[in-house]
Design an enzyme around this catalytic site. Sequence first.
Site, short mmCIF file in Angstrom:
data_model
loop_
_atom_site.label_atom_id
_atom_site.label_comp_id
_atom_site.label_asym_id
_atom_site.label_seq_id
_atom_site.Cartn_x
_atom_site.Cartn_y
_atom_site.Cartn_z
N HIS A 139 -9.49 1.66 4.89
CA HIS A 139 -8.22 1.78 5.60
C HIS A 139 -8.41 2.73 6.79
CE1 HIS A 139 -4.07 2.72 6.54
NE2 HIS A 139 -3.75 1.62 5.90
N GLU A 164 -5.54 -4.66 10.53
CA GLU A 164 -4.46 -3.70 10.74
C GLU A 164 -4.67 -2.96 12.06
OE1 GLU A 164 -2.43 -2.58 6.80
OE2 GLU A 164 -4.04 -1.16 7.11
N ASN A 215 0.88 -1.17 0.00
CA ASN A 215 0.00 0.00 0.00
C ASN A 215 0.91 1.22 0.00
OD1 ASN A 215 -1.78 2.06 0.45
ND2 ASN A 215 -2.36 1.44 2.53
N TRP A 216 1.01 1.82 -1.16
CA TRP A 216 1.94 2.95 -1.28
C TRP A 216 1.41 4.21 -0.60
CZ3 TRP A 216 3.88 3.06 -7.11
CH2 TRP A 216 4.78 2.00 -7.30
N LYS A 217 0.12 4.22 -0.25
CA LYS A 217 -0.50 5.42 0.33
C LYS A 217 -0.24 6.61 -0.61
CE LYS A 217 -0.11 3.18 4.76
NZ LYS A 217 -0.02 3.28 6.20
N GLU A 257 -6.69 5.04 7.88
CA GLU A 257 -6.40 6.45 7.58
C GLU A 257 -7.61 7.12 6.92
OE1 GLU A 257 -2.74 5.63 5.50
OE2 GLU A 257 -1.85 5.04 7.41
N SER A 276 3.47 -2.17 10.25
CA SER A 276 4.92 -2.29 10.42
C SER A 276 5.45 -3.69 10.07
CB SER A 276 5.34 -1.89 11.84
OG SER A 276 5.00 -0.55 12.09
N GLY A 301 2.75 2.27 10.73
CA GLY A 301 3.75 3.33 10.58
C GLY A 301 4.49 3.66 11.86
N GLY A 338 2.87 -1.10 4.21
CA GLY A 338 2.98 0.32 3.89
C GLY A 338 4.42 0.71 3.63
N GLY A 339 5.07 1.24 4.64
CA GLY A 339 6.43 1.77 4.52
C GLY A 339 7.41 0.83 3.81
P1 13P Z 1 3.07 0.36 7.60
O1 13P Z 1 3.54 -0.95 6.98
O2 13P Z 1 3.82 1.53 7.12
O3 13P Z 1 2.98 0.25 9.08
O4 13P Z 1 1.58 0.58 7.06
C1 13P Z 1 0.67 -0.44 7.18
C2 13P Z 1 -0.55 -0.07 6.44
O5 13P Z 1 -1.28 0.82 6.84
C3 13P Z 1 -0.84 -0.81 5.20
O6 13P Z 1 -2.11 -0.51 4.73
#
Ligand code: 13P
Length: 253
Positions: free
Chosen positions: A99, A171, A14-16, A101, A217, A177, A238-239
């Site tokens: 998500h 999640e 997930n590149w956000k 966010e 994470s 993050g 994500g990251g």
């Molecule tokens: P991180 O891997 O950066 O913690 O993000 C997880 C995430 O929100 C994937 O959708």
Amino acid sequence: MRKPFTRKPFIAGNWKMNKTVAETKAYIAEFLPLVEDAEADVALCVPFTDIAVASEALAGSKVGLGAQNVSWADKGAYTGEISAEMLVEAGVKYVIIGHSERRAMFGDTDKTVNMRTIAALKAGLIPILCVGETEQQRMTNKTNAVLRKQMKAAFENIAVEDAVKVIIAYEPIWAIGTGKTATPEDAEETCAFVRSLFSRVYKKVAAKKVRVLYGGSMNAANAKDLMAKENIDGGLIGGASLVVGDFVKVVKY
Ligand code: 13P
């Protein structure tokens, strides 16, 4: 290593809100040759503006293309929204829905998550449906109640044939993050609970088929231990999906 289950592992990045068109092109050119022999299903969930170029670059490869949100409406006066039909036409296969966010910052609710999921399924997209609790909720033992409510609402009015197509991503918000990953044991326990919630509505046979991912994470260092767990069928990253070398290591946990 493959677990003795029939569910195929699924690893999605997930590149956000990261990467321009040029960066997307460069990433995919480097990434594809490195994951040709991956055992898992792999997907990249990119920003809307990167979809066209990613679709072209991923064509014919085994890496699926995902978006990060979809409208519940077919078309019309919904400024800023993107419909499921638009995504399908652009070559998208998966779409992240609900998500944390989007729930926390952009007004998504259990109800809109359900509406978006229905719209995605109707168009033939595979929803990656996110659920998860806050740190406060976990500390006050509300995790199960929160997940029960999110799951029940998300699958409202969805028949079993469609429900099993959904990929559920657990999640925990406190792990996103933050570098604070849930322990494999905690993640397993909660993913098993999420599966049991699915089973209550759709029965055991369906619950054995549905894929449940962990996200928060997840990275090269912890992917193997998380993926070894019976009820964790993959990861939403994500990251660690933003740098090719890091993400390849997760894909090949
Ligand atoms: P991180 O891997 O950066 O913690 O993000 C997880 C995430 O929100 C994937 O959708």
